[in-house]
Design an enzyme around this catalytic site. Structure first.
Site, PDB file in Angstrom:
ATOM      1  N   GLY A 124       0.827  -1.207   0.000  1.00 59.76           N
ATOM      2  CA  GLY A 124       0.000   0.000   0.000  1.00 59.76           C
ATOM      3  C   GLY A 124       0.854   1.246   0.000  1.00 59.76           C
ATOM      4  O   GLY A 124       0.654   2.149  -0.796  1.00 59.76           O
ATOM      5  N   PHE A 125       1.809   1.294   0.922  1.00 64.27           N
ATOM      6  CA  PHE A 125       2.769   2.411   1.020  1.00 64.27           C
ATOM      7  C   PHE A 125       2.076   3.743   1.305  1.00 64.27           C
ATOM      8  O   PHE A 125       2.668   4.801   1.111  1.00 64.27           O
ATOM      9  CB  PHE A 125       3.620   2.521  -0.248  1.00 64.27           C
ATOM     10  CG  PHE A 125       4.250   1.220  -0.668  1.00 64.27           C
ATOM     11  CD1 PHE A 125       5.281   0.677   0.074  1.00 64.27           C
ATOM     12  CD2 PHE A 125       3.794   0.542  -1.786  1.00 64.27           C
ATOM     13  CE1 PHE A 125       5.856  -0.532  -0.297  1.00 64.27           C
ATOM     14  CE2 PHE A 125       4.363  -0.670  -2.156  1.00 64.27           C
ATOM     15  CZ  PHE A 125       5.391  -1.204  -1.424  1.00 64.27           C
ATOM     16  N   GLY A 132       1.802  -6.712   4.226  1.00 65.78           N
ATOM     17  CA  GLY A 132       2.961  -7.471   3.785  1.00 65.78           C
ATOM     18  C   GLY A 132       4.144  -7.160   4.681  1.00 65.78           C
ATOM     19  O   GLY A 132       5.251  -7.651   4.480  1.00 65.78           O
ATOM     20  N   GLY A 159       8.438   1.331   9.214  1.00 64.58           N
ATOM     21  CA  GLY A 159       7.972   1.222   7.833  1.00 64.58           C
ATOM     22  C   GLY A 159       8.517   2.289   6.908  1.00 64.58           C
ATOM     23  O   GLY A 159       8.635   2.069   5.705  1.00 64.58           O
ATOM     24  N   GLU A 160       8.843   3.453   7.451  1.00 65.02           N
ATOM     25  CA  GLU A 160       9.180   4.574   6.576  1.00 65.02           C
ATOM     26  C   GLU A 160      10.604   5.108   6.710  1.00 65.02           C
ATOM     27  O   GLU A 160      11.118   5.731   5.785  1.00 65.02           O
ATOM     28  CB  GLU A 160       8.154   5.694   6.792  1.00 65.02           C
ATOM     29  CG  GLU A 160       6.853   5.331   6.107  1.00 65.02           C
ATOM     30  CD  GLU A 160       5.613   5.978   6.717  1.00 65.02           C
ATOM     31  OE1 GLU A 160       5.000   6.799   6.041  1.00 65.02           O
ATOM     32  OE2 GLU A 160       5.265   5.646   7.858  1.00 65.02           O
TER      33      GLU A 160
END
Ligand code: MOS
Length: 701
Positions: A237-238, A468, A662-663
């Site tokens: 998705g990001f 994911g 995540g980032e």
């Protein structure tokens, strides 16, 4: 005994629990849930960037065999609110950007739907459109706030005076293009309206099932309890699946138009480029003033970005500059230009990624101007407290990342002087470094439930999403340690509004928010049932609002090191080595963390060298709207990439000590690449992506 006194499972190298299902094809993505007798929807997209639909003729489409319905603004159900014009789907004749939904065909097969969609004849009264970001645009305005609720502008101290009196000044403008998220699973929503039960079920690919429900329900005049959203597995998705977009509304519209049969709406790759958000292009002016020894005396970061005329999105690109380095004078500003373009939205590290590209490029330019090691320049400007808020940092290990990375990468002895540095094989080889930061975020409100099962087993229930990233696994690890049992005693249920409320898998907040709720649930279980837990006992817990109450500035940090090889004849850049070191709190699962860091850095290299959504000013169309022409890094592009991390124990962020990962990997990477290109060639490219033509035009040939 306090919760998490013993951490056996947190930090353990467990394989993904969803792995076997993924590789055997039994983990359903949104389009793959086994549903009886499905229909298929294919949307029709506007072919003008601005105008009014004068006529829609769906006759030919309706005559295609298998077509069940054609929806347009003339016959679609009326929605309850036009507050969000991105979600005002098939409601009026106005076209706000090219690629907007103007009709949709529902048919017995995907092929029939697609064929019929081609036959829907739409006529427009076209108006002149404006799709090009310019900093002198007459409609330029100051947004009330920027994404994630940050202040639009900040200023402290005498910036102009600081720059005027500085021994060395860097004053440069950097530009970044529009970028599109390209998750493996295109955005998909399957809608089913059960007319008797009056329930809407959406099988979705989303970063937040509850957020989809709370957005969609009121649009259709439904109570939230009438809407179910199901998303057990999400193929990436990001950020582009972080908030509902127009396709979620369209799926509900067509489902209600054809009740009691599931309708599958899977966007094509091309459609993603107009309806699923994208990173805005930016223009960023960086001014750094420093003394001869590198001490910063003034920092200014002024940003211009675009938004869609139909909906505001203000990327917070200058925000990381507020807390990154110490300086007595600091200014950040954001300005927006509204255009007839698709609605920009979240893409991995919105704000931090483009902003730190510019900021960390400018820091490298300052290091070159001073003739100093860019690592030492950063170390010299480390703040003791958060320059923005004046609060102490909960933990700040940027220097440790830089030092550790320097050692691992082999930084010592680097020639800091930018020049053509040929290697034995004829390529120009250079290295670069950049720093990285990302705020520690925890969204309040997630609820988790813990059920006691038979024979010492437990089940954790929370509506969290796994894009994911590994949520299926990491939430079990957190629960196992909180309960003091081995991992295999814990089952997890996620990705469904039937489960307790969960906040978005976004802003790197997932583990912080959901994990905290799980800890609270375990605490409640102990409080309510003591240590003798009997099967059937259950308890719930809620993650509170930590940030509002915290007196700490909380950030993750990182440092990326990059080696590039530039072909002196063609200007082509390859990236033989990338190495990142991160200080991102407690790492719950090293195997999954590594894949997050590497994924982030890969996307950063991709940002630096390849990704660019090309807007055709004449048509208002992102013309390279597929994976053949929008190049995302492949395996062949990334020969060697290493991710390392500092053991960090931050007691202030949350009980787990996690910061979110995540980032942080993407932030800074693009600057490290650009800085390496400069080191290798002496050519500074201030306009992403760094394509061969720019390198050649920069003076290589
Ligand atoms: Mo991420 S862009 O916060 O989903």
């Amino acid at each position: 005994m306090a919760l998490l006194d013993q951490q056996q499972e947190i930090g353990a190298d467990h394989a993904r629990r969803d792995g076997p299902a993924k590789v055997t094809g039994t983990a359903p993505y949104a389009a793959e849930h086994p549903l009886e007798d499905p229909l298929y929807c294919h949307p029709v997209l506007s072919t003008v960037a601005r105008g009014t639909i004068t006529t829609i003729d769906s006759g030919a489409a309706e005559r295609v065999e298998g077509v069940v319905a054609v929806l347009t603004h003339e016959n679609a159900e009326r929605l309850a609110s036009d507050e969000d014009k991105e979600l005002w789907v098939l409601q009026d004749a106005e076209v706000g950007f090219r690629g907007q939904f103007v009709a949709a065909v529902v048919a017995e097969s995907a092929e029939a739907a697609r064929e019929a969609a081609e036959l829907v004849a739409v006529a427009y009264e076209q108006q002149a459109h404006d799709v090009v970001l310019r900093t002198d645009h007459e409609d330029l305005y100051v947004p009330e706030q920027v994404n994630a609720g940050f202040e639009t502008d900040t200023e402290e101290g005498d910036v102009a005076g600081g720059l005027a009196s500085a021994a060395v000044v860097v004053d440069q403008t950097y530009t970044t293009p529009a970028n599109h998220n390209n998750p493996m699973e295109p955005h998909t929503t399957v809608g089913l309206w059960s007319s008797e039960a009056k329930r809407l079920t959406l099988y979705d690919s989303t970063q937040q099932v509850h957020g989809v429900r709370s957005t969609i329900a009121p649009l259709f005049g439904l109570d939230e309890t009438q809407v179910d959203v199901v998303a057990p597995h999400v193929g990436g998705g990001f950020g582009s699946k972080g908030e509902p977009h127009a396709h979620n509304v369209l799926a509900a519209l067509v489902a209600r138009a054809v009740p009691d049969r599931p309708v599958k709406l899977a966007l094509t790759r091309q459609m993603l480029f107009s309806v699923a958000g994208y990173r805005t292009p930016t223009v960023q002016r960086l001014q750094l003033g420093a003394e001869r020894d590198g001490t910063l005396v003034a920092i200014a970061h002024d940003v211009w970005e675009q938004t869609s005329r139909i909906k505001e999105y203000a990327e917070q690109s200058a925000v990381p500059t507020r807390s990154m380095y110490a300086s007595p004078a600091r200014r950040t500003t954001h300005r927006l230009v509204p255009l007839d373009v698709p609605v920009p939205s979240w893409m991995r590290a919105p704000g931090e990624n483009p902003g730190m590209y510019a900021g960390e490029s400018a820091m490298d330019e300052l290091a070159v101007a001073l003739g100093t090691d860019p690592i030492e320049l950063r170390v010299r400007n480390e703040p003791d407290i958060d320059p923005d808020t004046g609060n102490p940092f909960s933990s700040r290990n940027l220097v440790a990342c830089l030092r550790d990375g320097a050692q691992r990468f082999g930084w010592a002895g680097r020639d800091h002087h930018p020049s053509r540095k040929p290697s034995s094989n004829g390529y120009l080889v250079g290295t670069g470094v950049a720093a990285s930061t990302y705020p520690v975020s925890r969204m309040p409100g997630t609820e988790a439930a813990i059920d006691v099962l038979e024979r010492g087993r437990f089940c954790v229930r929370v509506g969290a999403a796994d894009l994911g990233t590994g949520t299926w696994t990491t939430l079990a690890q957190v629960a196992a340690d909180a309960l003091g049992v081995p991992l295999n005693h814990v089952d997890v249920q996620i990705g469904d509004t039937a489960l307790p409320y969960a906040t978005v898998a976004g802003g790197s907040s997932g583990i912080n928010s959901w994990g905290t709720a799980i800890l609270e649930a375990v605490r409640a279980l102990r409080d309510e049932h003591g240590d003798s837990l009997t099967a059937g006992s259950t308890a719930t817990g809620t993650a509170g609002d930590a940030e509002a109450a915290s007196d700490y500035a909380m950030y993750a940090y990182g440092a990326q090191f990059v080696e590039v090889a530039v072909d002196p004849d063609t200007g082509e850049i390859t990236v033989p080595r990338v190495l990142g070191v991160f200080a991102a709190g407690r790492i719950v699962n090293p195997r999954l963390a590594r894949s997050q860091f590497i994924g982030g850095m890969t996307m950063g290299v991709s940002t630096a060298l390849w990704e660019q959504s090309v807007m055709d000013p004449h048509t208002g169309h992102f013309v390279n709207h597929d994976l053949a022409e929008y190049h995302v890094a492949t395996h062949a592009d990334i020969p060697s990439m290493e991710a390392h991390w500092i053991e960090e124990h931050d007691p202030h962020v949350n009980a787990m000590g996690t910061k979110g990962i995540g980032e942080i990997g993407i932030v800074g990477t693009a600057a490290a690449v650009a800085n390496a290109v400069h080191n290798a060639t002496g050519i500074r490219i201030r306009d992403l992506p760094i394509t061969p033509d720019k390198v050649l035009m920069g003076g290589l040939s």
